[in-house]
Design a protein around this motif. Structure first.
Motif, PDB file in Angstrom:
ATOM      1  N   LEU A   1      12.101  55.573 -28.502  1.00 44.65           N
ATOM      2  CA  LEU A   1      12.871  56.376 -27.551  1.00 44.65           C
ATOM      3  C   LEU A   1      12.767  55.792 -26.142  1.00 44.65           C
ATOM      4  O   LEU A   1      13.756  55.724 -25.405  1.00 44.65           O
ATOM      5  N   ARG A   2      11.582  55.349 -25.782  1.00 44.56           N
ATOM      6  CA  ARG A   2      11.350  54.762 -24.456  1.00 44.56           C
ATOM      7  C   ARG A   2      12.171  53.485 -24.274  1.00 44.56           C
ATOM      8  O   ARG A   2      12.816  53.287 -23.237  1.00 44.56           O
ATOM      9  N   ARG A   3      12.166  52.611 -25.279  1.00 45.57           N
ATOM     10  CA  ARG A   3      12.964  51.370 -25.195  1.00 45.57           C
ATOM     11  C   ARG A   3      14.443  51.704 -25.009  1.00 45.57           C
ATOM     12  O   ARG A   3      15.139  51.095 -24.194  1.00 45.57           O
ATOM     13  N   SER A   4      14.929  52.672 -25.776  1.00 48.71           N
ATOM     14  CA  SER A   4      16.345  53.057 -25.684  1.00 48.71           C
ATOM     15  C   SER A   4      16.670  53.626 -24.312  1.00 48.71           C
ATOM     16  O   SER A   4      17.722  53.325 -23.742  1.00 48.71           O
ATOM     17  N   ALA A   5      15.782  54.458 -23.779  1.00 52.60           N
ATOM     18  CA  ALA A   5      16.017  55.055 -22.462  1.00 52.60           C
ATOM     19  C   ALA A   5      16.080  53.969 -21.395  1.00 52.60           C
ATOM     20  O   ALA A   5      16.997  53.956 -20.564  1.00 52.60           O
TER      21      ALA A   5
ATOM     22  N   GLY B   1      20.093  52.234 -18.727  1.00 50.60           N
ATOM     23  CA  GLY B   1      20.512  52.164 -17.336  1.00 50.60           C
ATOM     24  C   GLY B   1      19.321  52.134 -16.404  1.00 50.60           C
ATOM     25  O   GLY B   1      18.175  52.161 -16.835  1.00 50.60           O
ATOM     26  N   LYS B   2      19.623  52.100 -15.125  1.00 50.84           N
ATOM     27  CA  LYS B   2      18.564  52.047 -14.110  1.00 50.84           C
ATOM     28  C   LYS B   2      17.948  53.425 -13.945  1.00 50.84           C
ATOM     29  O   LYS B   2      18.471  54.271 -13.226  1.00 50.84           O
ATOM     30  N   LEU B   3      16.847  53.637 -14.610  1.00 44.19           N
ATOM     31  CA  LEU B   3      16.121  54.899 -14.539  1.00 44.19           C
ATOM     32  C   LEU B   3      14.762  54.680 -13.899  1.00 44.19           C
ATOM     33  O   LEU B   3      14.132  53.654 -14.131  1.00 44.19           O
TER      34      LEU B   3
ATOM     35  N   LEU C   1       6.367  61.668 -20.110  1.00 45.06           N
ATOM     36  CA  LEU C   1       7.321  60.720 -19.548  1.00 45.06           C
ATOM     37  C   LEU C   1       8.549  61.457 -19.029  1.00 45.06           C
ATOM     38  O   LEU C   1       9.142  62.281 -19.746  1.00 45.06           O
ATOM     39  N   VAL C   2       8.942  61.153 -17.799  1.00 47.54           N
ATOM     40  CA  VAL C   2      10.140  61.724 -17.195  1.00 47.54           C
ATOM     41  C   VAL C   2      10.947  60.578 -16.604  1.00 47.54           C
ATOM     42  O   VAL C   2      10.399  59.681 -15.955  1.00 47.54           O
ATOM     43  N   TYR C   3      12.256  60.624 -16.821  1.00 44.74           N
ATOM     44  CA  TYR C   3      13.172  59.583 -16.367  1.00 44.74           C
ATOM     45  C   TYR C   3      14.187  60.207 -15.421  1.00 44.74           C
ATOM     46  O   TYR C   3      14.763  61.257 -15.735  1.00 44.74           O
TER      47      TYR C   3
ATOM     48  N   ALA D   1      20.028  57.247 -29.479  1.00 47.58           N
ATOM     49  CA  ALA D   1      19.189  57.567 -28.324  1.00 47.58           C
ATOM     50  C   ALA D   1      19.797  56.984 -27.058  1.00 47.58           C
ATOM     51  O   ALA D   1      19.897  57.673 -26.027  1.00 47.58           O
ATOM     52  N   ARG D   2      20.228  55.748 -27.141  1.00 46.19           N
ATOM     53  CA  ARG D   2      20.814  55.103 -25.962  1.00 46.19           C
ATOM     54  C   ARG D   2      22.104  55.794 -25.544  1.00 46.19           C
ATOM     55  O   ARG D   2      22.345  56.001 -24.349  1.00 46.19           O
ATOM     56  N   SER D   3      22.945  56.194 -26.484  1.00 50.14           N
ATOM     57  CA  SER D   3      24.192  56.869 -26.120  1.00 50.14           C
ATOM     58  C   SER D   3      23.917  58.219 -25.462  1.00 50.14           C
ATOM     59  O   SER D   3      24.616  58.610 -24.522  1.00 50.14           O
ATOM     60  N   LEU D   4      22.898  58.934 -25.918  1.00 47.85           N
ATOM     61  CA  LEU D   4      22.514  60.192 -25.275  1.00 47.85           C
ATOM     62  C   LEU D   4      22.062  59.946 -23.838  1.00 47.85           C
ATOM     63  O   LEU D   4      22.467  60.667 -22.919  1.00 47.85           O
ATOM     64  N   VAL D   5      21.226  58.944 -23.652  1.00 43.62           N
ATOM     65  CA  VAL D   5      20.713  58.650 -22.313  1.00 43.62           C
ATOM     66  C   VAL D   5      21.846  58.195 -21.396  1.00 43.62           C
ATOM     67  O   VAL D   5      21.945  58.636 -20.246  1.00 43.62           O
ATOM     68  N   GLU D   6      22.717  57.337 -21.888  1.00 46.73           N
ATOM     69  CA  GLU D   6      23.853  56.880 -21.079  1.00 46.73           C
ATOM     70  C   GLU D   6      24.727  58.055 -20.660  1.00 46.73           C
ATOM     71  O   GLU D   6      25.156  58.145 -19.499  1.00 46.73           O
ATOM     72  N   ALA D   7      24.992  58.976 -21.580  1.00 45.33           N
ATOM     73  CA  ALA D   7      25.806  60.151 -21.262  1.00 45.33           C
ATOM     74  C   ALA D   7      25.097  61.039 -20.241  1.00 45.33           C
ATOM     75  O   ALA D   7      25.732  61.588 -19.332  1.00 45.33           O
ATOM     76  N   ALA D   8      23.791  61.171 -20.365  1.00 47.03           N
ATOM     77  CA  ALA D   8      23.021  61.993 -19.429  1.00 47.03           C
ATOM     78  C   ALA D   8      23.015  61.376 -18.031  1.00 47.03           C
ATOM     79  O   ALA D   8      23.132  62.086 -17.024  1.00 47.03           O
ATOM     80  N   ILE D   9      22.889  60.063 -17.960  1.00 49.94           N
ATOM     81  CA  ILE D   9      22.943  59.369 -16.668  1.00 49.94           C
ATOM     82  C   ILE D   9      24.312  59.583 -16.028  1.00 49.94           C
ATOM     83  O   ILE D   9      24.420  59.880 -14.833  1.00 49.94           O
ATOM     84  N   GLU D  10      25.353  59.454 -16.821  1.00 49.18           N
ATOM     85  CA  GLU D  10      26.727  59.644 -16.324  1.00 49.18           C
ATOM     86  C   GLU D  10      26.923  61.053 -15.769  1.00 49.18           C
ATOM     87  O   GLU D  10      27.547  61.239 -14.729  1.00 49.18           O
TER      88      GLU D  10
END
Length: 135
Positions: free
Chosen positions: A28-32, A36-38, A47-49, A106-115
């Motif tokens: 999960l950490r690698r995917s996060a 993107g730039k977190l 862990l918090v991003y 995991a990466r798609s979730l994080v990308e959507a959350a960043i957006e």
């Protein structure tokens, strides 16, 4: 539940884990971090991003791992395992031994959350806007 001393760094947090929890948190950490730039740090003992405010958390507990998003309620269409929880628009994916989240998911979730944070701003600030206003 026994108290533990919080890790000094994200790397130390992961290094202290064992077994399936370590494998899952590492993935999960690698995917996060690849999404993107977190800013990655230890906050509230896990862990918090952040990007324009908090985006997601990864918290390993004794029998589960939480993969949570401050605007997770808006991400339910990406993964139905996200369950509403707590303040803001928080939703968590509760993962137990044997559960998986593909790196791509995991990466798609994080990308959507960043957006979402990029478009809407810090979720902690947005939550303070009174209901029914347009600001």
């Amino acid at each position: 539940m026994k108290k533990s001393v919080p890790a000094d760094s994200p790397a130390a947090y992961v290094a202290a884990l064992t077994g399936w929890r370590k494998v899952l948190v590492e993935s999960l950490r690698r995917s996060a971090l690849a999404a993107g730039k977190l800013e990655e740090r230890i906050k509230w003992g896990h862990l918090v991003y952040s990007f324009n405010g908090p985006v997601l958390l990864i918290r390993a507990e004794e029998t589960r791992v939480l993969f949570g998003f401050w605007r997770g309620k808006r991400l339910a269409n990406v993964d139905r395992r996200l369950k509403p929880s707590g303040r803001y628009e928080l939703a968590n994916m509760v993962l137990v031994e044997g559960d998986e989240v593909s790196p791509a998911r995991a990466r798609s979730l994080v990308e959507a959350a960043i957006e979402l944070n990029q478009q809407l701003g810090d979720p902690r600030v947005a939550a303070k806007v009174p209901q029914g206003t347009n600001s």
